[in-house]
Motif scaffolding. Structure first.
Motif: not given
Length: 372
Positions: A192, A195, A288
């Motif tokens: 992510w 992205l 994360t």
């Protein structure tokens, strides 16, 4: 002889004190029939250096998380620690998740229309996208209960300038971005984060690279030179260490940012570890999990100093210029300099570096033999 002395001083820099790791018996006055460790280490400086490297070398310490001393394991403070865990995980964390979720809803509902509907008006589109990127970074900082104190004048958009800062975590970029929409030079990440890099952060002119691809260096160098010449481009931010360091040391700065023939504006970042250690050890945890650790801490506290712009002096090489700027950042942030290349974290040292160490050792042996 001057080169030999300077090289020797680099070896001595930040060398651990071996005596701190020896037992009392080995430090005490030796008896005639026993050979103690201290006697053995006194035979050769090379043995002392090798033992120090095994015990606690300065390179490894640059990339090591330092857990806080355990304070909560006693009958009086343990209940308070348990209460703190309940508050952090049961109250603060859900509230912070809600804040970040609201931030993303506001950001995406504004960014998507701006990006597509104003595609024909670049000036307004870029201005609004800058503001929205600053906004989402502010929501990220709020999700950590970030307490950031900025010192010095706010960066402005000017051609032929580049900002350089010491690097502790990817949150350095977020902390700086909430104040000014920088275009950053950053390693391309998967998942992510990648992205976001290829979509949202492209809008502020960020430049990505892959350190495993040798051809990327030429492309990135060309893009950097083009970016700093632009009149309306966002200020360019570079982390010249090239990797995350634990905010106690600075490793060598790469010279690329100092070869651009432009003004270099140093930024010093210092995190207060009293609430959480902001260092991201990318080999031990994903980004994360790093964010979750920050969101379950009490707060992220740091100081940011925008320091006086620097220009290359007549006759000064790019490497000397980089070291001078590193001195300025290290002194202001109160962190220690070490003579290591941060890329050694990802690759083996070059034969040239090994040969230099061998030459220093050979010269020291020859000098001792000549003295005798």
């Amino acid at each position: 002889m001057g080169e030999l002395n300077s090289s020797s001083s680099e070896i001595d820099l930040d060398r651990p004190n071996i005596e701190e790791y020896l037992t009392a018996d080995s430090i005490s006055k030796p008896q005639e029939e026993k050979l103690h460790l201290r006697d053995l280490l006194d035979i050769s400086p090379a043995l002392t250096e090798a033992a120090g490297a095994i015990i606690d070398d300065s390179f490894t310490r640059c990339f090591k998380s330092n857990p806080p001393e355990p304070w909560n394991w006693n009958i009086y403070l343990f209940p308070l620690w348990c209460f703190g865990v309940v508050v952090r995980y049961g109250i603060l964390f859900p509230v912070r998740v809600l804040v970040l979720t609201i931030g993303w809803i506001i950001f995406l509902s504004s960014f998507i229309p701006v990006h597509f509907l104003l595609s024909g008006n670049d000036k307004w589109r870029r201005k609004l996208e800058r503001y929205l990127v600053e906004l989402i970074c502010s929501f990220f900082v709020a999700s950590w209960t970030g307490v950031v104190k900025y010192h010095g004048p706010r960066p402005s958009i000017r051609p032929k300038q580049v900002f350089v800062a010491n690097h502790t975590s990817m949150i350095d970029f977020i902390v700086l971005e909430q104040m000014t929409a920088f275009a950053v030079i950053m390693q391309k990440h998967p998942g992510w984060v990648g992205l976001l890099q290829s979509t949202i952060l492209e809008s502020v002119g960020c430049i990505w690279f892959n350190r495993l691809e040798a051809k990327d260096r030429e492309t990135v160098a060309r893009k950097i030179k083009e970016h700093v010449q632009g009149l309306d481009n966002n200020p360019l931010l570079i982390f010249p260490e090239g990797t995350c360091v634990n905010n106690q040391y600075t490793v060598m700065f790469k010279k690329g940012a100092f070869e651009l023939d432009c003004t270099v504006c140093p930024i010093a970042i210092k995190y207060n570890k009293i609430f959480v250690d902001a260092f991201w050890n990318s080999r031990q945890q994903s980004f994360t999990m790093h964010l979750l650790r920050l969101m379950t801490s009490w707060a992220v506290v740091c100081d940011v100093w925008y320091l006086e712009p620097q220009n290359k002096k007549p006759g000064e090489t790019a490497i000397e210029f980089a070291e001078r700027v590193r001195d300025i950042i290290s002194v202001r942030a109160g962190i220690k300099k070490v003579p290591w290349d941060g890329y050694l974290k990802y690759s083996r040292p070059s034969p040239k570096h090994t040969e230099q160490k061998q030459k220093i050792f050979a010269d020291s042996v020859l000098r001792r033999l000549e003295e005798k």
